[in-house]
Design a protein around this motif. Structure first.
Motif, short mmCIF file in Angstrom:
data_model
loop_
_atom_site.label_atom_id
_atom_site.label_comp_id
_atom_site.label_asym_id
_atom_site.label_seq_id
_atom_site.Cartn_x
_atom_site.Cartn_y
_atom_site.Cartn_z
N SER A 77 0.80 -1.06 0.11
CA SER A 77 0.10 -0.05 0.03
C SER A 77 0.86 1.16 0.03
CB SER A 77 -1.13 -0.13 1.15
OG SER A 77 -0.24 -0.02 2.38
N CYS A 78 2.04 1.17 0.54
CA CYS A 78 2.79 2.39 0.50
C CYS A 78 3.62 2.84 -0.60
CB CYS A 78 3.85 2.14 1.90
SG CYS A 78 5.37 0.86 1.49
N LEU A 79 3.37 2.10 -1.51
CA LEU A 79 4.11 2.16 -2.76
C LEU A 79 3.10 2.57 -4.12
CD1 LEU A 79 6.86 -0.62 -3.14
CD2 LEU A 79 7.05 1.89 -2.40
N GLN A 80 1.85 2.77 -3.50
CA GLN A 80 0.68 3.13 -4.72
C GLN A 80 0.60 4.58 -5.09
OE1 GLN A 80 -0.78 0.22 -5.80
NE2 GLN A 80 0.85 -0.56 -4.39
N GLN A 81 0.73 5.38 -4.28
CA GLN A 81 0.72 6.91 -4.61
C GLN A 81 2.20 7.42 -4.48
OE1 GLN A 81 -2.01 8.08 -5.91
NE2 GLN A 81 -3.16 6.32 -5.66
N LEU A 82 2.96 7.94 -5.46
CA LEU A 82 4.32 8.22 -5.16
C LEU A 82 4.78 9.56 -5.97
CD1 LEU A 82 5.67 4.77 -5.74
CD2 LEU A 82 5.67 6.06 -3.63
N PRO A 83 3.85 10.35 -6.22
CA PRO A 83 4.22 11.62 -6.99
C PRO A 83 5.03 12.46 -6.08
CG PRO A 83 2.04 11.37 -7.51
CD PRO A 83 2.25 10.27 -6.48
N GLU A 84 6.37 12.96 -6.47
CA GLU A 84 7.16 13.90 -5.61
C GLU A 84 7.68 13.01 -4.30
OE1 GLU A 84 5.17 17.55 -4.30
OE2 GLU A 84 4.51 17.73 -6.23
N LYS A 85 7.89 11.64 -4.39
CA LYS A 85 8.52 10.91 -3.42
C LYS A 85 9.47 10.26 -4.00
CE LYS A 85 4.10 10.31 -0.64
NZ LYS A 85 3.05 9.57 0.11
N GLN A 86 10.62 9.98 -3.09
CA GLN A 86 11.87 9.26 -3.40
C GLN A 86 11.89 7.86 -2.79
OE1 GLN A 86 15.37 11.85 -3.16
NE2 GLN A 86 13.80 13.27 -2.38
N VAL A 87 12.13 6.94 -3.45
CA VAL A 87 12.51 5.61 -3.03
C VAL A 87 13.92 5.30 -3.58
CG1 VAL A 87 11.66 3.18 -3.34
CG2 VAL A 87 10.03 4.92 -3.53
N LEU A 88 14.51 4.49 -2.29
CA LEU A 88 15.91 3.81 -2.35
C LEU A 88 15.82 2.54 -2.43
CD1 LEU A 88 19.03 4.24 -2.42
CD2 LEU A 88 18.86 4.15 -0.02
N ILE A 89 16.40 1.95 -3.60
CA ILE A 89 16.53 0.49 -3.70
C ILE A 89 18.07 0.05 -3.59
CG2 ILE A 89 16.24 -1.50 -5.42
CD1 ILE A 89 14.34 0.09 -6.76
N CYS A 90 18.22 -1.05 -2.41
CA CYS A 90 19.47 -1.40 -2.20
C CYS A 90 19.50 -2.79 -2.69
CB CYS A 90 19.34 -1.50 -0.47
SG CYS A 90 19.45 0.14 0.31
#
Length: 243
Positions: free
Chosen positions: A125-138
């Motif tokens: 659910s936390c990855l559904q609405q992401l405009p202007e948000k940043q995500v880091l993938i390790c």
């Protein structure tokens, strides 16, 4: 057909240090597990650019760890820079083993309830609405780009850091006495395939890995729901997804 006398010998191909639980489960279930790593894990040194990204963890909406290795190495690097973990970040793990690594660092891990792959993570659910948000993938130095592409399509700015390299082990030759081999990635299969007995069975972690196996192997293939230890064992015992 596999000779019934050979079915109890099962080769586990996880990298060194990640095989213990699966081998214990196999032993408990009456199989004879053998460990033959198909991949070697080489940590990537954390350079200045990676450190600068990690120093800004508090700007990220979510940080995703694609494997146990990624979690172990990334969190070690992060802990050197963050005496206290930043608040307000969604800490995401691909599966239960990775979540356990996060929890050992006192981080609350969010993990998919069903499935342990990119598709399952994308349903969180936390990855559904992401405009202007940043995500880091390790992650490691290679892998699927589905997660990055989909998150960017949802409006996120995505950064990806590679904390290790995977190398296929060369010259693997499996005994003709091997009944089943457990394969958890396409890269693992590429290392194993030249030395596989013709009629040996394969338990493959998911449809994508199974498809790669079936291209070059004539023996039976059982498809596990995921690479998780419990799912791999279940596929071996029951015949796999759809079995």
């Amino acid at each position: 057909m596999i000779d019934p006398g050979r079915q109890q010998q099962v080769v586990v191909t996880r990298p060194a240090g990640q095989q213990q639980r699966l081998m214990a489960l196999l032993t408990e279930a009456g199989y004879q597990p053998l460990h033959q790593p198909a991949l070697e894990i080489e940590p990537v040194p954390v350079d200045g650019a990676m450190q600068r990204t990690l120093m800004e963890l508090d700007r990220y909406h979510a940080v995703f760890f694609a494997s146990v290795n990624a979690a172990r190495l990334a969190l070690s690097a992060m802990a050197d820079l963050w005496p206290q973990w930043p608040v307000g970040v969604h800490w995401l793990a691909v599966g239960r083993a990775t979540a356990a690594e996060l929890e050992s660092w006192h981080l609350p891990a969010t993990v998919p309830e069903d499935g342990f792959n990119s598709e399952a993570v994308l349903a969180l659910s936390c990855l559904q609405q992401l405009p202007e948000k940043q995500v880091l993938i390790c992650r490691g130095d290679s892998g699927r780009e589905l997660l990055t592409q989909t998150l960017e399509g949802r409006g996120a700015r995505v950064d990806a850091l590679a904390f290790y390299r995977r190398h296929g082990v060369s010259g693997i030759t499996l005994s003709e006495q091997t009944g089943w081999v457990m394969v958890t990635s396409v890269q693992s299969w590429q290392a194993l395939q030249p030395g596989m007995p013709e009629n040996c069975g394969v338990v493959a972690a998911g449809e994508r890995v199974a498809a790669a196996v079936q291209v070059s192997h004539s023996g039976p293939v059982r498809v596990a729901a995921s690479a998780h230890d419990d799912d791999m064992l279940t596929a071996l015992i029951t015949g796999g997804v759809g079995g």
